[in-house]
Design a protein around this motif. Sequence first.
Motif, PDB file in Angstrom:
ATOM      1  N   LEU A 199       0.986  -1.306   0.365  1.00  0.00           N
ATOM      2  CA  LEU A 199       0.175   0.276  -0.138  1.00  0.00           C
ATOM      3  C   LEU A 199       0.628   1.269  -0.315  1.00  0.00           C
ATOM      4  CD1 LEU A 199      -2.831  -0.718   2.654  1.00  0.00           C
ATOM      5  CD2 LEU A 199      -2.899  -0.393   0.049  1.00  0.00           C
ATOM      6  N   PHE A 200       2.046   0.781   1.093  1.00  0.00           N
ATOM      7  CA  PHE A 200       2.901   2.535   0.815  1.00  0.00           C
ATOM      8  C   PHE A 200       3.188   2.508  -0.730  1.00  0.00           C
ATOM      9  CE2 PHE A 200       3.871   1.847   5.237  1.00  0.00           C
ATOM     10  CZ  PHE A 200       2.799   3.080   5.485  1.00  0.00           C
ATOM     11  N   PHE A 201       3.789   1.085  -1.286  1.00  0.00           N
ATOM     12  CA  PHE A 201       4.581   1.504  -2.679  1.00  0.00           C
ATOM     13  C   PHE A 201       2.994   2.347  -3.924  1.00  0.00           C
ATOM     14  CE2 PHE A 201       4.283  -0.545  -6.457  1.00  0.00           C
ATOM     15  CZ  PHE A 201       5.949  -0.158  -7.242  1.00  0.00           C
ATOM     16  N   VAL A 202       2.428   1.783  -3.277  1.00  0.00           N
ATOM     17  CA  VAL A 202       0.662   2.104  -4.423  1.00  0.00           C
ATOM     18  C   VAL A 202       0.538   3.608  -4.389  1.00  0.00           C
ATOM     19  CG1 VAL A 202      -0.834   2.402  -5.031  1.00  0.00           C
ATOM     20  CG2 VAL A 202      -0.094  -0.291  -4.991  1.00  0.00           C
ATOM     21  N   ALA A 203       0.875   3.970  -3.214  1.00  0.00           N
ATOM     22  CA  ALA A 203       0.413   5.557  -2.165  1.00  0.00           C
ATOM     23  C   ALA A 203       1.181   6.562  -2.761  1.00  0.00           C
ATOM     24  CB  ALA A 203      -0.853   5.029  -1.025  1.00  0.00           C
ATOM     25  N   GLY A 204       2.723   5.415  -2.695  1.00  0.00           N
ATOM     26  CA  GLY A 204       3.717   6.615  -2.419  1.00  0.00           C
ATOM     27  C   GLY A 204       3.778   7.296  -4.788  1.00  0.00           C
ATOM     28  N   LEU A 205       3.970   6.045  -5.051  1.00  0.00           N
ATOM     29  CA  LEU A 205       3.802   6.399  -6.381  1.00  0.00           C
ATOM     30  C   LEU A 205       2.926   7.597  -6.913  1.00  0.00           C
ATOM     31  CD1 LEU A 205       5.788   5.152  -8.309  1.00  0.00           C
ATOM     32  CD2 LEU A 205       4.018   3.209  -8.452  1.00  0.00           C
ATOM     33  N   ARG A 206       1.768   7.140  -6.665  1.00  0.00           N
ATOM     34  CA  ARG A 206       0.644   7.617  -6.731  1.00  0.00           C
ATOM     35  C   ARG A 206       1.083   9.189  -6.624  1.00  0.00           C
ATOM     36  NH1 ARG A 206      -4.324   4.729  -5.597  1.00  0.00           N
ATOM     37  NH2 ARG A 206      -4.812   2.580  -7.581  1.00  0.00           N
ATOM     38  N   ALA A 207       0.994   9.429  -5.308  1.00  0.00           N
ATOM     39  CA  ALA A 207       1.026  10.974  -4.451  1.00  0.00           C
ATOM     40  C   ALA A 207       2.307  11.152  -5.827  1.00  0.00           C
ATOM     41  CB  ALA A 207       1.681  10.654  -3.068  1.00  0.00           C
ATOM     42  N   SER A 208       3.378  10.549  -5.470  1.00  0.00           N
ATOM     43  CA  SER A 208       4.843  11.143  -6.708  1.00  0.00           C
ATOM     44  C   SER A 208       4.364  12.200  -7.971  1.00  0.00           C
ATOM     45  CB  SER A 208       5.811  10.275  -6.017  1.00  0.00           C
ATOM     46  OG  SER A 208       6.842  10.798  -7.255  1.00  0.00           O
ATOM     47  N   ARG A 209       3.682  11.369  -8.443  1.00  0.00           N
ATOM     48  CA  ARG A 209       3.302  11.235  -9.490  1.00  0.00           C
ATOM     49  C   ARG A 209       1.954  12.603  -9.472  1.00  0.00           C
ATOM     50  NH1 ARG A 209       1.289   5.289 -11.946  1.00  0.00           N
ATOM     51  NH2 ARG A 209       3.411   4.941 -12.876  1.00  0.00           N
ATOM     52  N   ASP A 210       1.261  12.313  -8.864  1.00  0.00           N
ATOM     53  CA  ASP A 210       0.050  14.003  -8.141  1.00  0.00           C
ATOM     54  C   ASP A 210       1.295  14.904  -8.463  1.00  0.00           C
ATOM     55  OD1 ASP A 210      -1.921  12.190  -8.776  1.00  0.00           O
ATOM     56  OD2 ASP A 210      -2.114  12.357  -6.562  1.00  0.00           O
ATOM     57  N   LEU A 211       1.972  15.127  -7.774  1.00  0.00           N
ATOM     58  CA  LEU A 211       3.126  16.497  -6.914  1.00  0.00           C
ATOM     59  C   LEU A 211       3.997  16.620  -7.764  1.00  0.00           C
ATOM     60  CD1 LEU A 211       4.091  18.146  -5.266  1.00  0.00           C
ATOM     61  CD2 LEU A 211       5.856  16.672  -4.631  1.00  0.00           C
ATOM     62  N   LEU A 212       4.313  15.273  -8.808  1.00  0.00           N
ATOM     63  CA  LEU A 212       4.883  16.182 -10.594  1.00  0.00           C
ATOM     64  C   LEU A 212       4.590  16.829 -11.625  1.00  0.00           C
ATOM     65  CD1 LEU A 212       7.802  12.986 -10.525  1.00  0.00           C
ATOM     66  CD2 LEU A 212       8.587  15.570 -10.420  1.00  0.00           C
ATOM     67  N   ALA A 213       3.013  16.334 -11.178  1.00  0.00           N
ATOM     68  CA  ALA A 213       1.871  16.989 -12.167  1.00  0.00           C
ATOM     69  C   ALA A 213       1.803  18.402 -11.698  1.00  0.00           C
ATOM     70  CB  ALA A 213       0.577  16.319 -12.600  1.00  0.00           C
ATOM     71  N   ALA A 214       1.022  18.210 -10.998  1.00  0.00           N
ATOM     72  CA  ALA A 214       1.398  19.601 -10.081  1.00  0.00           C
ATOM     73  C   ALA A 214       2.594  20.800 -10.237  1.00  0.00           C
ATOM     74  CB  ALA A 214       0.365  19.445  -8.468  1.00  0.00           C
ATOM     75  N   ARG A 215       3.275  20.091 -10.458  1.00  0.00           N
ATOM     76  CA  ARG A 215       4.622  20.682 -10.735  1.00  0.00           C
ATOM     77  C   ARG A 215       4.672  21.901 -11.867  1.00  0.00           C
ATOM     78  NH1 ARG A 215       9.979  20.126  -6.512  1.00  0.00           N
ATOM     79  NH2 ARG A 215       9.009  20.318  -4.983  1.00  0.00           N
ATOM     80  N   ARG A 216       4.419  20.753 -13.487  1.00  0.00           N
ATOM     81  CA  ARG A 216       4.604  21.174 -14.671  1.00  0.00           C
ATOM     82  C   ARG A 216       3.720  21.766 -14.664  1.00  0.00           C
ATOM     83  NH1 ARG A 216       4.656  15.242 -15.915  1.00  0.00           N
ATOM     84  NH2 ARG A 216       6.590  14.720 -14.724  1.00  0.00           N
ATOM     85  N   THR A 217       2.259  21.907 -14.571  1.00  0.00           N
ATOM     86  CA  THR A 217       1.246  22.891 -14.393  1.00  0.00           C
ATOM     87  C   THR A 217       1.093  24.233 -13.803  1.00  0.00           C
ATOM     88  OG1 THR A 217      -0.508  21.996 -12.824  1.00  0.00           O
ATOM     89  CG2 THR A 217      -0.689  20.781 -14.964  1.00  0.00           C
ATOM     90  N   ARG A 218       1.780  24.152 -12.503  1.00  0.00           N
ATOM     91  CA  ARG A 218       1.905  25.493 -11.861  1.00  0.00           C
ATOM     92  C   ARG A 218       3.280  25.879 -11.624  1.00  0.00           C
ATOM     93  NH1 ARG A 218       3.133  24.170  -5.674  1.00  0.00           N
ATOM     94  NH2 ARG A 218       3.339  22.320  -5.417  1.00  0.00           N
ATOM     95  N   GLY A 219       4.299  24.942 -12.354  1.00  0.00           N
ATOM     96  CA  GLY A 219       5.610  25.770 -12.376  1.00  0.00           C
ATOM     97  C   GLY A 219       6.597  25.378 -10.771  1.00  0.00           C
TER      98      GLY A 219
END
Length: 174
Positions: free
Chosen positions: A135-155
Amino acid sequence: MRPFRRLSTPTYLVALLFIFIPLLDVVVSGWPLQFANIRWRVAMMGQLSGGLMTVLLGFLLAVAAATLFEQPRVQRLLVALSALMGLALLATLVLFLLDVTQLRGDVRPEIRRTFDIVALQAFLKLCFALLGSVLFFVAGLRASRDLLAARRTRGPEGPVVMVGSRGPEARAST
């Protein structure tokens, strides 16, 4: 989350202590290491299973901190560590089952029921630790992807705001 950045170092330190102290306790209590001794291996797996809940608490604290402090590199490191922990737990679980099955025949009949209960308890703890690791693997992977996507859209420093700028096509229509 800039004001909380000062808390990142002590938070990660506490998380590392939650992760490594129980593992160190198991190694110290089982010293000298006797991997060839089946009784020692079963005892150590039972002891390790008791400390894994604290290790998972450390992972929870580290993953939450990496998410709160918006640190995708740390999140990816934790994802990799939780995947390694999951693989190690899976191998440990299989070896533990083989050792318990083999050792059960040597246990005196009057204490076999107690042995079975303790072995089942350790098995369940190992299973739940494996589930937590996945569960940590899945949640961490998703959170990392979400954070990277948010950084790409807002800088890197936040959303870009343009004030008072009109393009040539906007001027032509007025």
